[in-house]
Design an enzyme around this catalytic site. Sequence first.
Site, PDB file in Angstrom:
ATOM      1  N   SER A   9       0.803  -1.214   0.000  1.00 18.64           N
ATOM      2  CA  SER A   9       0.000   0.000   0.000  1.00 18.64           C
ATOM      3  C   SER A   9       0.842   1.274   0.000  1.00 18.64           C
ATOM      4  O   SER A   9       0.421   2.288  -0.565  1.00 18.64           O
ATOM      5  CB  SER A   9      -0.940  -0.003   1.203  1.00 18.64           C
ATOM      6  OG  SER A   9      -1.852  -1.070   1.127  1.00 18.64           O
ATOM      7  N   HIS A  45       1.128   4.689   4.293  1.00 17.03           N
ATOM      8  CA  HIS A  45       0.426   5.305   3.162  1.00 17.03           C
ATOM      9  C   HIS A  45       0.903   6.737   2.940  1.00 17.03           C
ATOM     10  O   HIS A  45       1.251   7.128   1.824  1.00 17.03           O
ATOM     11  CB  HIS A  45      -1.082   5.312   3.419  1.00 17.03           C
ATOM     12  CG  HIS A  45      -1.674   3.941   3.540  1.00 17.03           C
ATOM     13  ND1 HIS A  45      -2.989   3.729   3.897  1.00 17.03           N
ATOM     14  CD2 HIS A  45      -1.140   2.710   3.360  1.00 17.03           C
ATOM     15  CE1 HIS A  45      -3.238   2.433   3.919  1.00 17.03           C
ATOM     16  NE2 HIS A  45      -2.124   1.797   3.606  1.00 17.03           N
TER      17      HIS A  45
END
Length: 251
Positions: free
Chosen positions: A139, A196
Site C-alpha cells: 500500500s 500510506h
Amino acid sequence: MAQQPYQRFRFGTPGGGTLSIGPPGPVPPVVRALIFANIAIHVVTHLTNADGAINALALIPPRVVQNFEIWRLVTYQFIHAGAWHVALNMLMLWMFGSELEQRWGGSFFLKYYLVCGIGGGLAYTLVRAGVADPTVGASGAIFGVLMAYGMWFPNRVVLLGFLFPVRVRHVIVFLIVIELLQGVESTGDGIAHAAHLGGMAFGYVYLRWWGAGGSGGLPSIATAKRAYYRWRLRRLQRKRFGNGGGNPTYH
C-alpha cells in the site's frame, strides 16, 4: 485536445469519451511483473508457511531499528495478509500504474515504485519504532503511484465509487486528509496509515526534485546542489519582492 468530462482513468481512446474498465493499451511489462510477483508470493506463502514468511519478511520496526534488518523495507511490500488485500492493491497498481509506466518507461517506474514502498516503510518504522507488530502489503508504494497519477493527470476525472465524477487532484487531497485523520486518531483498525502517507510524501519529493520527465534516477550531488540553489533564489526573491505575481516561476 479537450478531455471528455466523464472519462474514467483515461478509459477508451483519448478524446473518445467512452467508458471501459481498465487503462488504455496492454499491461506494461513492469506492472505485469509486479502483479505476478505479488500474487505468486502470496499464493506460495499461504500454501506453505504464512506465519514463517511474515516473521522473516514483514516490516517489524524494532528489528529494523535495533537489528538493522533493512531488507524488510523492501520485502514487506510483497507480503499480503489476505486475498482481498493483494487483489485490491494489484487492481490499483494496474489501473493507475499502467499509464505511468507507459509514459515514464519501465526502469524509472520500477525505481519510483520501490522508492515509495521503502519510504512508506521508513515512515511507519519512525512512527512505530517501539511496536513489534508486523505490517505487510504494497500500500505504501500504491499510494505513491496514486500521488504520481494525481501530479501528472490532476484534471483527469474518475468515478469515485463508480458513481460520482471527481477530478483526480481532489481524490488525492481527500485521501491525504482521511489518512491524516485516521493516523492522528489511532483508530487501531490494523491499517498502516503512516506507510500510506510516507509513500505519498516520498513519491512527491522524488518526482518534484529528481524525477521530472521520468528520466531521472537517484539524485546526484550536482542535482541536489541545483535544487538547493533554486530554493535559495526563490527564498531571496520572496524576501525582497514579496509574493507578487511578477516573480518568475521555476520548474
